[in-house]
Enzyme design. Sequence first.
Site, short mmCIF file in Angstrom:
data_model
loop_
_atom_site.label_atom_id
_atom_site.label_comp_id
_atom_site.label_asym_id
_atom_site.label_seq_id
_atom_site.Cartn_x
_atom_site.Cartn_y
_atom_site.Cartn_z
N ARG A 250 -47.63 47.91 -1.23
CA ARG A 250 -46.78 48.67 -2.20
C ARG A 250 -47.72 49.57 -3.08
O ARG A 250 -47.39 50.59 -3.36
CB ARG A 250 -45.59 47.81 -3.11
CG ARG A 250 -44.82 48.65 -4.07
CD ARG A 250 -43.83 48.03 -4.71
NE ARG A 250 -44.36 46.84 -5.47
CZ ARG A 250 -43.59 46.13 -6.20
NH1 ARG A 250 -42.19 46.07 -6.13
NH2 ARG A 250 -44.35 45.21 -6.92
N ARG B 243 -57.61 67.33 -20.76
CA ARG B 243 -56.01 67.08 -21.01
C ARG B 243 -55.51 68.52 -20.33
O ARG B 243 -55.55 69.77 -20.94
CB ARG B 243 -55.73 67.01 -22.25
CG ARG B 243 -54.10 66.71 -22.40
CD ARG B 243 -53.47 66.39 -23.83
NE ARG B 243 -51.94 66.12 -23.84
CZ ARG B 243 -51.19 66.98 -23.53
NH1 ARG B 243 -51.56 68.34 -23.61
NH2 ARG B 243 -49.68 66.63 -23.30
N GLU C 47 -30.82 48.38 -10.83
CA GLU C 47 -31.52 46.93 -10.85
C GLU C 47 -31.40 46.83 -12.34
O GLU C 47 -30.96 47.32 -13.01
CB GLU C 47 -32.80 47.31 -10.18
CG GLU C 47 -33.60 48.62 -10.96
CD GLU C 47 -35.01 48.88 -10.18
OE1 GLU C 47 -35.60 47.99 -9.66
OE2 GLU C 47 -35.33 50.03 -10.36
N LEU D 159 -36.91 50.04 -7.65
CA LEU D 159 -38.12 49.53 -7.03
C LEU D 159 -37.83 48.65 -5.68
O LEU D 159 -37.06 48.16 -5.81
CB LEU D 159 -38.88 48.79 -8.19
CG LEU D 159 -40.20 48.60 -7.67
CD1 LEU D 159 -41.28 49.68 -7.73
CD2 LEU D 159 -40.83 47.32 -8.55
#
Length: 289
Positions: free
Chosen positions: A52, A100, A180, A205
């Site tokens: 994953r 940045r 979830e 997920l």
Amino acid sequence: MLRTVYVNGRYVPESEASVSVFDRGFLFADGIYEVTAVLKGRLVDFEGHAARLHRSLNELNMHLSLNDNALRDIHRQLIDKNALQEGLVYLQVTRGVADRDFAYPESQTPATVVAFTQQKPIIDSPLAERGLKVISLPDMRWGRRDIKTVQLLYPSMAKMEAKKRGADDAWLVESGLVTEGSSSNAWIVDHDNTLITRELSRSLLHGITRRTVMQLAREHDMKVEERGFTIKEAQNAREAFMTSATSLVYPVVSIDQRPVGSGEPGEIARALRRLYIEASLEAMDAGQN
Ligand code: PMP
């Protein structure tokens, strides 16, 4: 006790572990992570977590120069150096250091890789014994929840809201259906003993524990259905539970203050928890992980 932490190729005392303020993980939450459980000093389901991790990296066009053997070695070294018996190894990879800018550099910046251990009672977990109270909250996270990014502000706020209301955790709801938990996959058991959990998509997920529990359930002749369910259906279910790497299987005993089933941890959730622990320990004895 000071832990030994892994930072970009070095093992250092936690007091010396640091990354740059220009790290894109810090500035943009431009990073991903994995959490692997440790039982008896061994990794649980490491292959699944590594797979994953690569999927998350690919989806974000992020590059990591460590292969799975190197990643496994880092995990094992941390377990050894910290004498960890039970708990977790946390691994985070960010896109690294750059000036940045919302757009990240076209050329690959070396990823920042950090990993550390944390002790946690997993097998003899008080929460597993008493079961969790959950509340429902709207799912206000971004649209790529299948990528395990470190932008965890909403789940963190959801957990705080649950605590404030005297509960343990929150289940998140979108278009009337539970996606979830704030940091777990959500399951119910209907009155025919069928296990029900949301089908995989970008909305949630793809839990590694979810996958293993589903496999174990099918091996033990339990029926599993992958579909969404409402909070009302969950409140009226025979049982409810959630899965994640460091909780394994936690029974859910109430949802929005309504008891689920008897209001006690359900038999099926307890059985799945037992099966999961047994299967993990067997895999270790067989030399995996
Ligand atoms: N969903 C979410 C949102 C999570 O944060 C987690 C745990 N990190 C899970 C599900 C469970 O995934 P796993 O079983 O791989 O730990």
